[in-house]
Write an enzyme that holds these catalytic residues in place. Structure first.
Site, PDB file in Angstrom:
ATOM      1  N   ASN A  11       4.546  -1.310   5.242  1.00 21.51           N
ATOM      2  CA  ASN A  11       4.813  -2.702   5.604  1.00 21.51           C
ATOM      3  C   ASN A  11       4.415  -3.576   4.415  1.00 21.51           C
ATOM      4  O   ASN A  11       3.235  -3.799   4.173  1.00 21.51           O
ATOM      5  CB  ASN A  11       3.981  -3.035   6.854  1.00 21.51           C
ATOM      6  N   TRP A  12       5.433  -4.029   3.686  1.00 22.06           N
ATOM      7  CA  TRP A  12       5.134  -4.802   2.466  1.00 22.06           C
ATOM      8  C   TRP A  12       4.683  -6.225   2.790  1.00 22.06           C
ATOM      9  O   TRP A  12       4.268  -6.961   1.907  1.00 22.06           O
ATOM     10  CB  TRP A  12       6.368  -4.854   1.559  1.00 22.06           C
ATOM     11  N   LYS A  13       4.839  -6.648   4.026  1.00 19.33           N
ATOM     12  CA  LYS A  13       4.504  -8.017   4.439  1.00 19.33           C
ATOM     13  C   LYS A  13       5.205  -9.035   3.532  1.00 19.33           C
ATOM     14  O   LYS A  13       6.296  -8.763   3.047  1.00 19.33           O
ATOM     15  CB  LYS A  13       2.982  -8.203   4.467  1.00 19.33           C
ATOM     16  N   HIS A  99       3.491  -7.233  15.439  1.00 21.48           N
ATOM     17  CA  HIS A  99       2.371  -7.084  14.491  1.00 21.48           C
ATOM     18  C   HIS A  99       1.328  -8.162  14.793  1.00 21.48           C
ATOM     19  O   HIS A  99       1.684  -9.285  15.156  1.00 21.48           O
ATOM     20  CB  HIS A  99       2.891  -7.220  13.064  1.00 21.48           C
ATOM     21  N   GLU A 101      -0.306 -10.012  12.978  1.00 18.40           N
ATOM     22  CA  GLU A 101      -0.132 -11.261  12.216  1.00 18.40           C
ATOM     23  C   GLU A 101       0.933 -12.147  12.853  1.00 18.40           C
ATOM     24  O   GLU A 101       0.828 -13.372  12.812  1.00 18.40           O
ATOM     25  CB  GLU A 101       0.206 -10.919  10.748  1.00 18.40           C
ATOM     26  N   GLU A 169      -3.178  -0.663  15.703  1.00 19.78           N
ATOM     27  CA  GLU A 169      -3.725  -1.354  14.536  1.00 19.78           C
ATOM     28  C   GLU A 169      -4.836  -2.306  14.981  1.00 19.78           C
ATOM     29  O   GLU A 169      -4.553  -3.456  15.352  1.00 19.78           O
ATOM     30  CB  GLU A 169      -2.637  -2.165  13.845  1.00 19.78           C
ATOM     31  N   GLY A 175      -6.297  -5.015   6.507  1.00 18.26           N
ATOM     32  CA  GLY A 175      -6.561  -5.703   5.242  1.00 18.26           C
ATOM     33  C   GLY A 175      -8.027  -5.944   4.945  1.00 18.26           C
ATOM     34  O   GLY A 175      -8.362  -6.737   4.062  1.00 18.26           O
ATOM     35  N   SER A 207      -6.033  -0.686   6.970  1.00 18.00           N
ATOM     36  CA  SER A 207      -6.771  -0.188   5.808  1.00 18.00           C
ATOM     37  C   SER A 207      -6.584   1.307   5.556  1.00 18.00           C
ATOM     38  O   SER A 207      -7.483   1.969   5.042  1.00 18.00           O
ATOM     39  CB  SER A 207      -8.261  -0.542   5.912  1.00 18.00           C
ATOM     40  N   GLY A 228      -0.150  -1.109   5.108  1.00 15.06           N
ATOM     41  CA  GLY A 228       0.105  -2.430   4.540  1.00 15.06           C
ATOM     42  C   GLY A 228      -0.172  -2.417   3.045  1.00 15.06           C
ATOM     43  O   GLY A 228       0.644  -1.949   2.246  1.00 15.06           O
ATOM     44  N   GLY A 229      -1.327  -2.915   2.656  1.00 16.88           N
ATOM     45  CA  GLY A 229      -1.687  -3.089   1.242  1.00 16.88           C
ATOM     46  C   GLY A 229      -1.374  -1.893   0.358  1.00 16.88           C
ATOM     47  O   GLY A 229      -0.777  -2.045  -0.718  1.00 16.88           O
TER      48      GLY A 229
HETATM   49  P1  PGA Z   1      -3.336  -2.873   5.783  1.00 17.81           P
HETATM   50  O1  PGA Z   1      -2.274  -3.444   6.816  1.00 17.81           O
HETATM   51  O2  PGA Z   1      -2.950  -1.431   5.520  1.00 17.81           O
HETATM   52  O3  PGA Z   1      -3.208  -3.721   4.570  1.00 17.81           O
HETATM   53  O4  PGA Z   1      -4.677  -2.964   6.439  1.00 17.81           O
HETATM   54  C1  PGA Z   1      -1.733  -2.642   7.836  1.00 17.81           C
HETATM   55  C2  PGA Z   1      -0.742  -3.447   8.641  1.00 17.81           C
HETATM   56  O5  PGA Z   1      -0.992  -4.634   8.882  1.00 17.81           O
HETATM   57  O6  PGA Z   1       0.322  -2.936   9.056  1.00 17.81           O
END
Ligand code: PGA
Length: 244
Positions: A11-13, A99, A101, A169, A175, A207, A228-229
């Site tokens: 997930n590149w966000k 998600h 977010e 998650e 993050g 993470s 994500g990251g």
């Molecule tokens: P993260 O994000 O790996 O940067 O913690 C995961 C996600 O939000 O899908």
């Protein structure tokens, strides 16, 4: 229960302009086409602006294209939103919905998340439905009831192993560099597994990185990762793919 095919999804966000995203997608495509090792399912979910271009790079490779959200309506007066059929037309195979977010920044409710997942299913997309507790909810010992409730209310009723994926998650792990212990993840996944009545794939997210991927993937009940990251680094992401 038969072993479910693993899925590693990136997930590149809201990260990356065209040159960046194309370089990353090309690097991963090359690795995927060169490797002789058996691969899990792999998906990249770039920002909407990069979907078409990244999709062209990934075409003919074992890496699928995914989006980060869709609207529940098929079309209409929804400025700035993207409908599921638009994503399907671009060649997307997956779409993340719910998600944390989006739930936090856009006030998305479980009912809305379910409507989005159903919209995705209607045009053949595989929704990756995200659930997870906050730090306070975990401290209060409510994590299992929170995620169980989210899954019950956010999942389409017609969910099957082929058509729907769930991602656990924990909000406090996203993050932050913090991850639950393998025992905590196992407990959460076991609880989700009993709440779901079909053997849906359960990803862990929060993470996840190249260093902890093996441990996370060795945790009983984990069928893959939502990254994500670490998915912004092609080398790190590829290590995670190979760990699966
Ligand atoms: P993260 O994000 O790996 O940067 O913690 C995961 C996600 O939000 O899908």
């Amino acid at each position: 229960m038969a072993e479910l095919r693993r899925l590693i999804a990136g997930n590149w966000k809201m990260n990356g302009l065209m040159a960046d995203g194309l370089a990353r997608a090309k690097a991963l495509r090359t690795r995927a086409l060169r490797t002789k090792r058996p691969l899990p399912d792999i998906a990249l979910c770039p920002p909407a602006t990069l979907l078409a271009a990244v999709g062209k790079v990934l075409a003919g490779s074992p890496i699928a294209l995914g989006a980060q959200d869709c609207h529940q309506a098929e079309k209409g007066a929804h400025t700035g939103d993207i409908a599921a059929p638009m994503l399907a037309e671009l060649g997307c195979r997956h779409v993340i919905v719910g998600h944390s977010e989006r739930r936090a920044n856009h006030g998305e409710s479980d009912a809305q998340v379910r409507a989005k997942a159903e919209a995705a299913l209607r045009c053949g997309l595989i929704p990756i439905v995200c659930v997870g507790e906050s730090a306070e909810q975990r401290r209060a010992g409510q994590h299992l009831s929170v995620i169980g409730g989210q899954v019950e209310r956010s999942l389409p009723s017609a969910a099957t192993p082929e058509t729907v994926v769930v991602a656990y998650e924990p909000v406090w792990a996203i993050g932050t560099g913090l991850t639950p212990t393998p025992q905590d993840i196992e407990e959460a996944h076991k609880h989700l597994r009993t709440t779901l009545d079909a053997p849906i794939r359960l990803l862990y997210g929060g993470s996840a990185n190249a260093a902890n991927a093996k441990t996370l993937l060795a945790t009983p009940g984990v069928d893959g990762l939502l990254v994500g990251g670490a998915s912004l680094d092609a080398d790190a992401f590829w290590k995670m793919v190979l760990a699966a």
